[in-house]
Design a protein around this motif. Structure first.
Motif, short mmCIF file in Angstrom:
data_model
loop_
_atom_site.label_atom_id
_atom_site.label_comp_id
_atom_site.label_asym_id
_atom_site.label_seq_id
_atom_site.Cartn_x
_atom_site.Cartn_y
_atom_site.Cartn_z
N MET A 200 2.34 -38.00 6.03
CA MET A 200 3.78 -38.18 5.90
C MET A 200 4.43 -37.39 4.76
O MET A 200 5.65 -37.24 4.73
CB MET A 200 4.09 -39.68 5.71
CG MET A 200 3.51 -40.56 6.80
SD MET A 200 3.95 -42.29 6.59
CE MET A 200 5.73 -42.21 6.90
N LYS B 172 -0.56 -42.35 12.31
CA LYS B 172 0.06 -41.40 13.23
C LYS B 172 0.88 -42.10 14.31
O LYS B 172 1.86 -41.56 14.81
CB LYS B 172 -1.02 -40.51 13.85
CG LYS B 172 -1.64 -39.52 12.87
CD LYS B 172 -2.66 -38.63 13.55
CE LYS B 172 -3.22 -37.60 12.57
NZ LYS B 172 -4.22 -36.70 13.20
N TYR C 86 2.28 -45.45 14.02
CA TYR C 86 3.35 -46.33 13.55
C TYR C 86 3.89 -45.97 12.16
O TYR C 86 4.75 -46.68 11.64
CB TYR C 86 2.86 -47.78 13.54
CG TYR C 86 2.36 -48.25 14.87
CD1 TYR C 86 3.25 -48.46 15.93
CD2 TYR C 86 1.01 -48.49 15.09
CE1 TYR C 86 2.78 -48.90 17.17
CE2 TYR C 86 0.55 -48.93 16.32
CZ TYR C 86 1.43 -49.13 17.35
OH TYR C 86 0.99 -49.55 18.58
N GLY C 87 3.36 -44.91 11.56
CA GLY C 87 3.87 -44.50 10.26
C GLY C 87 3.30 -45.32 9.12
O GLY C 87 2.15 -45.79 9.17
#
Length: 522
Positions: free
Chosen positions: A267, A409, A411-412
């Protein structure tokens, strides 16, 4: 042993425990306050990019150090008996062995740390380049971590094993204050990240030197040259225990110290900066909790050496219930107040620093699960059963890395944190608690697991009630934050009292408190 002797010994354990809790508590409260003052200056003068870099490298180096490979914990166990017997020659032998091990740890950290330098560009993920040398910053972090184990840290093990950590807390408090003042001075005057790190190394080295001098003063026999070398048969025993603790620590660190690396890779490093403020809050509260629970560590060591198994289990149940209650209050407060605090602190002007409440909820559950095993883990360490749970912890740590990447990857940020909760709940925590209680106290595992699940359900109930009552106070002003805090504590304690008031452990704790109050009033 006479009843008077037992009473004096118990009073000494209680006195030392209270001294450790008081002095360590003062130091930790000061650390929290000064950490946020320093962090505010850091954000204001350097920004989110540097904050992310700071959080990322701190996690990498904590992963490298692996909580000093578990050497200190293992050596503490072997120190309990010679300390009780005042066998100074044996104590010196163990402390010098600890010194040798710590210096090896320092060398390993330096070598492995240098080997990681080529992959730094793959881990650091910034949208814009910073006007500093990335490799120089990392090397300074590396030197700071390695110097801790290279210079005198081994002597702190003796204070801890002897239940006398309070004797060095004045030094810790002083350098906490000095470190914060130096940080603020460097940030305001120079606004230079490199100087900021260099001064941190200097303060750390001077602090360790002062603690070393204090140890020499408190334990003058350490300066005597005569001591035995560790025998080969003893070394095998030491190595078995240290390797068990090491494997356990590897698993723990893979669960706790890899989030920032995964976040930075998937992220971006700036997101690590936003998360690092939450990490700071949770880690500082965790340290307070650890200080409270760890205050009993040396006392438990003495109990295991001297008391019967049935009495050990009674003491375990009382301590476990007391620490569970503290864990619930701390965890509910973190879930309820963290975003309110971030909002009042820096979130009004910088809303990007505020993460979603669902993320805070997941972080709070993770905090609760981690703290819920600390008491039983202390009994594991002080009884020398280091092999219990080590393999499961390693499996959990490795599983967490893969699951973090997959859920991250998908759901963040919340997926990365949720993976740790899943792994702890189903691989690490449950089997760990059951195995320890069964092995040490010969208690049926199903009974313990059922009790653990019920306590977790009570925790979730308190979270829900607290959120319902405090919803209208959330993320508004400092006054509402104070009101939110008071209401959360009242609700937590009230529910715990209503549900557990008639529990034998609860009654015993109340009797002990009343007895202590009567003594103080005389």
């Amino acid at each position: 042993m006479s009843s008077i002797g037992v009473m004096r010994m118990n009073n000494s354990r209680t006195k030392n425990t209270l001294l450790i809790m008081a002095t360590s508590g003062i130091r930790q409260i000061l650390t929290i306050v000064l950490s946020f003052v320093s962090r505010t200056m850091f954000i204001y003068f350097l920004g989110a990019e540097y904050l992310g870099l700071n959080g990322l490298f701190s996690n990498i180096l904590s992963l490298l150090s692996l909580s000093e490979f578990g050497i200190g914990i293992a050596i503490e166990f072997y120190l309990y008996k010679p300390l009780v017997q005042q066998d100074f020659k044996r104590i010196k032998t163990l402390i010098n062995f600890c010194k040798t091990c710590y210096r090896m740890v320092s060398l390993v950290i330096l070598v492995v740390g240098v080997c990681l330098i080529p992959i730094l560009p793959n881990i650091v993920n910034l949208e814009q380049e910073l006007p500093v040398n990335l490799y120089l910053i990392y090397i300074l972090y590396l030197l700071n971590t390695a110097s801790t184990y290279l210079l005198f840290a081994y002597k702190q093990t003796l204070f801890s094993a002897n239940q006398e950590q309070y004797k060095i807390e004045k030094i810790n408090i002083f350098f906490t204050l000095i470190g914060c003042l130096v940080d603020i001075f460097v940030l305001i005057i120079f606004k230079n990240y490199i100087l900021y790190l260099i001064f941190k190394i200097v303060v750390n080295i001077v602090k360790n030197l002062c603690i070393s001098l204090k140890a020499d003063k408190e334990y003058p026999y350490l300066r005597d040259k005569g001591y035995d070398k560790i025998k080969k048969s003893e070394f095998k025993s030491f190595w078995k225990d240290i390797s068990s603790v090491f494997i356990f620590k590897v698993g723990s660190q893979l669960m706790e110290a890899t989030d920032s690396i995964v976040i930075s890779t998937i992220m971006g490093t700036v997101i690590v900066g936003y998360y690092s403020n939450y990490y700071l809050i949770f880690s500082q509260v965790l340290l307070i909790y650890i200080l409270i629970v760890r205050s009993f560590t040396a006392g438990i060591g003495n109990i295991i050496v001297k008391e019967k198994l049935s009495h050990q289990y009674e003491i375990y149940k009382e301590i476990e219930f007391l620490t569970y209650s503290i864990n619930v209050v701390f965890s509910v407060l973190l879930i309820q107040l963290t975003n309110s605090f971030i909002f009042c602190w820096i979130g009004k002007e910088n809303p990007q620093y505020i993460l979603s409440q669902w993320i805070v909820f997941v972080l709070g559950i993770n905090f609760y699960l981690g703290c819920s095993t600390l008491t039983v883990n202390i009994f594991r360490e002080t009884s020398g059963k280091f092999e219990i749970g080590r393999n499961l912890q390693l499996i959990a740590g490795i599983s967490n890395i893969f699951l973090s990447i997959i859920l991250g990857k998908m759901y963040g940020l919340i997926g990365i944190f949720l993976s740790t909760v899943i792994v702890k709940a189903f691989i690490s925590v449950g089997p760990f608690v059951v195995n320890i209680v069964r092995t040490i106290f010969n208690i049926e595992g199903k009974e313990v697991l059922l009790s653990y699940v019920k306590k977790f359900a009570v925790f979730i109930l308190i979270v829900g009630l607290s959120w319902s009552v405090n919803y209208n106070f959330h993320m508004r002003t400092w006054i509402f934050l104070i009101l939110e805090s008071v209401m959360t504590v009242i609700i937590s304690i009230a529910i715990l009292f209503i549900i557990y008031n008639k529990l034998p452990e609860s009654k015993n704790i109340k009797k002990r408190i009343c007895a202590k109050l009567k003594i103080l009033n005389k």
